[in-house]
Enzyme design. Sequence first.
Site, short mmCIF file in Angstrom:
data_model
loop_
_atom_site.label_atom_id
_atom_site.label_comp_id
_atom_site.label_asym_id
_atom_site.label_seq_id
_atom_site.Cartn_x
_atom_site.Cartn_y
_atom_site.Cartn_z
N MET A 72 0.24 -14.68 -0.11
CA MET A 72 0.50 -14.17 -1.45
C MET A 72 1.20 -15.21 -2.32
O MET A 72 2.08 -14.87 -3.13
CB MET A 72 1.33 -12.88 -1.37
CG MET A 72 0.68 -11.79 -0.55
SD MET A 72 1.76 -10.35 -0.29
CE MET A 72 2.94 -11.02 0.90
N LYS A 118 -3.06 -1.98 -3.23
CA LYS A 118 -2.34 -2.69 -4.29
C LYS A 118 -3.11 -3.96 -4.65
O LYS A 118 -3.75 -4.58 -3.80
CB LYS A 118 -0.93 -3.07 -3.82
CG LYS A 118 -0.09 -1.90 -3.33
CD LYS A 118 1.25 -2.39 -2.80
CE LYS A 118 2.11 -1.25 -2.29
NZ LYS A 118 1.60 -0.69 -1.03
N ASP A 177 -5.69 0.45 2.39
CA ASP A 177 -5.36 -0.60 1.43
C ASP A 177 -6.60 -1.32 0.93
O ASP A 177 -7.71 -1.14 1.44
CB ASP A 177 -4.44 -1.64 2.09
CG ASP A 177 -2.99 -1.16 2.16
OD1 ASP A 177 -2.67 -0.16 1.50
OD2 ASP A 177 -2.20 -1.80 2.88
#
Length: 351
Positions: free
Chosen positions: A261, A150, A128
């Site tokens: 997030m 991502k 990642d």
Amino acid sequence: MHGVAAFGSAHLRGHTVIVCGRAGAARRAVARYRSAGADVLTAVVPSELALLGPSLRRASLVVGVDDGDPGWDVLPAVAREQRTLLLTEEPAAEHGHVTLVGGGPGEADLLTVAGRRALAAADVVYYDRLGPGRVVADLAPGAELIDVGKTPGHHKVPQETIQAMMVESALAGHAVVRLKGGDPFVFGRGGEEVAACLAAEVPVTTIPGISSSVAVPGTVGIPVTHRGVSKMFTVASGHVPFSDDELEHLAGLGGTLVILMGVGTLAQTIAGLRRHGMDPATPAAVVERGYSAEQRSTVARLDKLALAAAEAKCASPAVIVIGDVVAVGNDWKHLTAEFGGAARSLEDVHA
């Protein structure tokens, strides 16, 4: 021991390394030494040693892979005769499997020992954007490295595709590592990946990692729990805006609220928490890019945090902390004067 690390991968270019062992068992050793720049020759069965002739005499290193063949017992005598360094290594896995590895909050030295071992033995690594991706080539020498990271609003490889790739690699007989930031099961979709492996009857194990939800606040002295201040903490994802019911529950939980997030939805989150009764003077912080040279924290009371974060141009990745523990690690009297209004002092928090 892994021979590349023991011998020094920076010095293998131009050297001849002979790897002894059955092809499947020796594949990881062959890949590692080739990736380190060595000229790698192989002996699949003991009788092939004699065919190497002059190459054996000029070899800098002989690597014996324990594939169970007793014929390799001659290697120590051969190495002594040729005055060549001999190293032994464990065989590569005979059957494909997947290991989910939690990479921690970003720094390679925060990766667990078990995680490092899994990477060193990997044939394929899917990694990642977060976690120790910058050094994955060093941690998994010779492995095929596939970036499936991502970024906010952009998933270049859909989750379903990642899972299909992992399963396909394992079914082809490879040792697969799925390297993720933080812990695989803290908003890492690790549960979905385990389910995909089990559905395909692929063996899968998980190695935990340090979650940024706890570690990153700690870098600026914010403990998510603190005796006499907070005896619980809640970790939530702010990637999708909270519903009004969720905001009502979060506002009434007490303790410490940690949001991952959540920069993009911060203003809405704060408005909802205040609407449902959370004290506007509650200490709060945004800690950006934890464990990096660019780490930065923005601290304010709850009703001022959205403005402070906007003025500071806070951006992901970031950890948001809301609760009295923020005052434990900060000069709250100074900060409340800067951001306006009276707020609870540290003494009030402990009262």
